[in-house]
Design a protein around this motif. Structure first.
Motif, PDB file in Angstrom:
ATOM      1  N   PHE A   1     -60.968  64.859 -65.933  1.00  0.00           N
ATOM      2  CA  PHE A   1     -61.472  64.487 -67.262  1.00  0.00           C
ATOM      3  C   PHE A   1     -60.810  65.302 -68.369  1.00  0.00           C
ATOM      4  N   GLY A   2     -60.510  66.570 -68.076  1.00  0.00           N
ATOM      5  CA  GLY A   2     -59.916  67.428 -69.093  1.00  0.00           C
ATOM      6  C   GLY A   2     -58.629  66.858 -69.658  1.00  0.00           C
ATOM      7  N   ALA A   3     -57.754  66.364 -68.775  1.00  0.00           N
ATOM      8  CA  ALA A   3     -56.494  65.767 -69.233  1.00  0.00           C
ATOM      9  C   ALA A   3     -56.775  64.532 -70.088  1.00  0.00           C
ATOM     10  N   GLY A   4     -57.811  63.794 -69.736  1.00  0.00           N
ATOM     11  CA  GLY A   4     -58.168  62.616 -70.523  1.00  0.00           C
ATOM     12  C   GLY A   4     -58.585  62.979 -71.937  1.00  0.00           C
ATOM     13  N   PHE A   5     -59.369  64.044 -72.101  1.00  0.00           N
ATOM     14  CA  PHE A   5     -59.793  64.458 -73.436  1.00  0.00           C
ATOM     15  C   PHE A   5     -58.606  64.944 -74.273  1.00  0.00           C
ATOM     16  N   VAL A   6     -57.670  65.616 -73.639  1.00  0.00           N
ATOM     17  CA  VAL A   6     -56.480  66.064 -74.372  1.00  0.00           C
ATOM     18  C   VAL A   6     -55.683  64.872 -74.884  1.00  0.00           C
ATOM     19  N   MET A   7     -55.481  63.872 -74.046  1.00  0.00           N
ATOM     20  CA  MET A   7     -54.729  62.691 -74.472  1.00  0.00           C
ATOM     21  C   MET A   7     -55.476  61.916 -75.562  1.00  0.00           C
ATOM     22  N   GLN A   8     -56.800  61.859 -75.451  1.00  0.00           N
ATOM     23  CA  GLN A   8     -57.582  61.168 -76.474  1.00  0.00           C
ATOM     24  C   GLN A   8     -57.455  61.869 -77.826  1.00  0.00           C
ATOM     25  N   GLY A   9     -57.545  63.192 -77.848  1.00  0.00           N
ATOM     26  CA  GLY A   9     -57.395  63.933 -79.096  1.00  0.00           C
ATOM     27  C   GLY A   9     -56.018  63.776 -79.703  1.00  0.00           C
ATOM     28  N   ALA A  10     -54.983  63.781 -78.860  1.00  0.00           N
ATOM     29  CA  ALA A  10     -53.621  63.606 -79.359  1.00  0.00           C
ATOM     30  C   ALA A  10     -53.446  62.228 -79.994  1.00  0.00           C
ATOM     31  N   LEU A  11     -54.055  61.210 -79.408  1.00  0.00           N
ATOM     32  CA  LEU A  11     -53.990  59.861 -79.972  1.00  0.00           C
ATOM     33  C   LEU A  11     -54.615  59.818 -81.361  1.00  0.00           C
ATOM     34  N   MET A  12     -55.696  60.535 -81.576  1.00  0.00           N
ATOM     35  CA  MET A  12     -56.340  60.569 -82.890  1.00  0.00           C
ATOM     36  C   MET A  12     -55.422  61.194 -83.936  1.00  0.00           C
ATOM     37  N   LEU A  13     -54.692  62.220 -83.544  1.00  0.00           N
ATOM     38  CA  LEU A  13     -53.761  62.849 -84.490  1.00  0.00           C
ATOM     39  C   LEU A  13     -52.616  61.897 -84.847  1.00  0.00           C
ATOM     40  N   VAL A  14     -52.157  61.136 -83.892  1.00  0.00           N
ATOM     41  CA  VAL A  14     -51.106  60.149 -84.165  1.00  0.00           C
ATOM     42  C   VAL A  14     -51.587  59.098 -85.170  1.00  0.00           C
ATOM     43  N   CYS A  15     -52.876  58.771 -85.096  1.00  0.00           N
ATOM     44  CA  CYS A  15     -53.442  57.740 -85.978  1.00  0.00           C
ATOM     45  C   CYS A  15     -53.523  58.174 -87.437  1.00  0.00           C
ATOM     46  N   LEU A  16     -53.243  59.425 -87.724  1.00  0.00           N
ATOM     47  CA  LEU A  16     -53.141  59.856 -89.122  1.00  0.00           C
ATOM     48  C   LEU A  16     -52.072  59.059 -89.866  1.00  0.00           C
ATOM     49  N   LEU A  17     -51.033  58.653 -89.150  1.00  0.00           N
ATOM     50  CA  LEU A  17     -49.970  57.862 -89.779  1.00  0.00           C
ATOM     51  C   LEU A  17     -50.520  56.537 -90.303  1.00  0.00           C
TER      52      LEU A  17
ATOM     53  N   ILE B   1     -60.723  53.978 -82.502  1.00  0.00           N
ATOM     54  CA  ILE B   1     -60.518  55.401 -82.254  1.00  0.00           C
ATOM     55  C   ILE B   1     -61.794  56.188 -82.525  1.00  0.00           C
ATOM     56  N   ALA B   2     -62.500  55.833 -83.627  1.00  0.00           N
ATOM     57  CA  ALA B   2     -63.708  56.565 -84.001  1.00  0.00           C
ATOM     58  C   ALA B   2     -64.855  56.299 -83.023  1.00  0.00           C
ATOM     59  N   VAL B   3     -65.010  55.037 -82.609  1.00  0.00           N
ATOM     60  CA  VAL B   3     -66.042  54.725 -81.614  1.00  0.00           C
ATOM     61  C   VAL B   3     -65.734  55.457 -80.312  1.00  0.00           C
ATOM     62  N   GLY B   4     -64.463  55.492 -79.939  1.00  0.00           N
ATOM     63  CA  GLY B   4     -64.070  56.204 -78.726  1.00  0.00           C
ATOM     64  C   GLY B   4     -64.324  57.694 -78.816  1.00  0.00           C
ATOM     65  N   ALA B   5     -64.135  58.284 -80.010  1.00  0.00           N
ATOM     66  CA  ALA B   5     -64.376  59.719 -80.192  1.00  0.00           C
ATOM     67  C   ALA B   5     -65.856  60.053 -80.084  1.00  0.00           C
ATOM     68  N   THR B   6     -66.710  59.055 -80.374  1.00  0.00           N
ATOM     69  CA  THR B   6     -68.145  59.268 -80.291  1.00  0.00           C
ATOM     70  C   THR B   6     -68.674  58.946 -78.895  1.00  0.00           C
ATOM     71  N   LEU B   7     -68.364  57.747 -78.394  1.00  0.00           N
ATOM     72  CA  LEU B   7     -68.927  57.289 -77.128  1.00  0.00           C
ATOM     73  C   LEU B   7     -68.181  57.824 -75.910  1.00  0.00           C
ATOM     74  N   GLY B   8     -66.862  58.003 -76.034  1.00  0.00           N
ATOM     75  CA  GLY B   8     -66.085  58.468 -74.886  1.00  0.00           C
ATOM     76  C   GLY B   8     -66.577  59.806 -74.358  1.00  0.00           C
TER      77      GLY B   8
ATOM     78  N   SER C   1     -65.451  51.580 -77.059  1.00  0.00           N
ATOM     79  CA  SER C   1     -66.486  51.580 -76.031  1.00  0.00           C
ATOM     80  C   SER C   1     -66.025  50.858 -74.775  1.00  0.00           C
ATOM     81  N   GLY C   2     -64.744  50.517 -74.730  1.00  0.00           N
ATOM     82  CA  GLY C   2     -64.200  49.855 -73.560  1.00  0.00           C
ATOM     83  C   GLY C   2     -63.034  50.612 -72.961  1.00  0.00           C
ATOM     84  N   ALA C   3     -61.881  50.515 -73.628  1.00  0.00           N
ATOM     85  CA  ALA C   3     -60.659  51.088 -73.067  1.00  0.00           C
ATOM     86  C   ALA C   3     -60.736  52.608 -72.937  1.00  0.00           C
ATOM     87  N   ILE C   4     -61.273  53.294 -73.964  1.00  0.00           N
ATOM     88  CA  ILE C   4     -61.273  54.761 -73.927  1.00  0.00           C
ATOM     89  C   ILE C   4     -62.201  55.309 -72.842  1.00  0.00           C
TER      90      ILE C   4
END
Length: 398
Positions: free
Chosen positions: A370-386, A227-234, A354-357
């Protein structure tokens, strides 16, 4: 086979270890710059090679797949060559891959060169983390790792500026050629003077692997690293296409904004390291996920000045994860298992981040934006708080 290891509790104070840390950081910087350069060069590369947005995302995937191969083999190689020579080999491999990228005249040849470059990059990290945590005292791990993590953050700033300079004065191929040559020189120098001489890695024996995979921290950190690599490289690799194609920005302005947005990462890396030392890596990771998830969503939800603000704010927190992440692995694993754990956690992170995201963001760019993709990526990061809440609170060796 004998193994020379410095006990982590008897490592050097931070200041005494700093010269060797800087040498490692320089090596990391060169290798990372070669890997991410295709982001700011994505517009001319896709036009020259007639690649779609999805194929552009696939470029990052191929680097990630190559890195996975390198990471999985790093324990065997470092056990045979020592950590110093493994890092040297990684730099040489990345240099050859970059040179091949600069000479590729077909889409397939370029894709193959990216895989080779990723394979070289994958060899580097496990040996580097092992050297750093044996070189420095446990109390200084956060600061030591934050110095090392300054390398990718500086590379994120330099890459767009270097890319624009090379495109304006030569072409995108020359950028890869110059970096490839520099990496080859760095690899030769590291073999002669780099740290890690006599220190050997631990090959992933069945008993050691069993000990690693039975620990929940292994699976949680594998997910969070992805998730963190994706938040940086994506966002970094896809923002130039997003800003040019969907927001009407010129390539020059998009790359300049991309460079400016990464300036904060140089300082925030040190903030992340200090927070990991002061508040603990677990708390630092939780705060990171909450803030980075929010700012990533804003990339897709805003326009105009607010989009510019989001582009500047998202990297502000995205770099704070890695000092805390590596510290969490080191604290959650026995000493002899750290290099192997990093060697298995980071390839999973590479495949996801660096692959799937980036591939997913590229697909979104072709189909729903791309905008919808960034929204879904951010939502996934919030889910990972669990998942982050389940990280261990105590040091495994306490």
């Amino acid at each position: 086979m004998s193994q020379t290891v410095v006990n982590s509790r008897q490592g050097l104070p931070f200041r005494a270890a700093l010269p060797m840390l800087c040498f490692l950081t320089l090596a990391f910087w060169l290798g990372f710059l070669a890997r991410i350069l295709m982001g700011p060069l994505m517009v001319p590369i896709t036009r020259d090679l007639a690649a779609s947005n999805t194929e552009a995302g696939g470029f990052v995937l191929l680097v990630g797949l190559g890195a996975t191969v390198g990471l999985l083999s790093s324990g065997f190689i470092s056990r045979f060559l020592t950590h110093r020579l493994t890092i040297s080999l990684a730099l040489l491999g990345m240099g050859v891959g970059a040179l091949l990228s600069g000479t590729a005249d077909t889409l397939f040849a370029f894709q193959a060169s990216l895989f080779a470059m990723g394979a070289g990059a994958g060899l580097y990290l496990p040996s580097a983390i092992s050297v750093i945590t044996s070189l420095t005292r446990r109390a200084d791990w956060g600061k030591a790792l934050s110095v090392h993590e300054a390398a990718p953050n500086v590379a994120f700033i330099v890459a767009p500026l270097f890319a624009e300079f090379m495109v304006e004065t030569h072409d995108w191929r020359s950028a890869f050629t110059v970096l490839g040559a520099a990496s080859l020189v760095a690899g030769a120098l590291f073999a002669l003077r780099g740290p890690g001489k006599g220190e050997r890695g631990e090959a992933p024996s069945p008993s050691l692997l069993a000990d690693i995979v039975r620990r929940p921290v292994f699976w949680i950190m594998s997910l969070l690293f992805g998730i963190a690599v994706g938040a940086t490289l994506g966002p970094y690799t896809m923002l130039p296409l997003y800003l040019v194609e969907e927001r009407g920005m010129s390539r020059e302005a998009a790359n300049m904004l991309l460079a400016v947005s990464r300036v904060s990462g140089v300082f925030m890396s040190f903030v992340g390291g200090m927070c990991a030392d002061r508040f603990g890596p677990r708390r630092t990771i939780v705060v990171y996920l909450a803030l980075a998830g929010l700012f990533t969503m804003l990339l897709g939800l805003t326009e105009g000045v607010w989009l510019t603000a989001a582009v500047l704010l998202q990297p502000l927190v995205s770099t704070t994860f890695f000092p805390a992440g590596f510290s969490m692995i080191s604290r959650g694993m026995p000493f002899q298992a750290r290099g192997v754990a990093v060697g298995f956690i980071t390839p999973m992170g590479a495949l996801i981040g660096s692959g799937a995201i980036p591939l997913g963001l590229g697909w979104c760019g072709d189909h729903i934006g791309f905008g919808a993709g960034f929204v879904m990526q951010g939502a996934l990061m919030l889910v990972c708080l669990l998942a982050a809440w389940r990280l261990p609170r105590r040091d495994v060796e306490e």
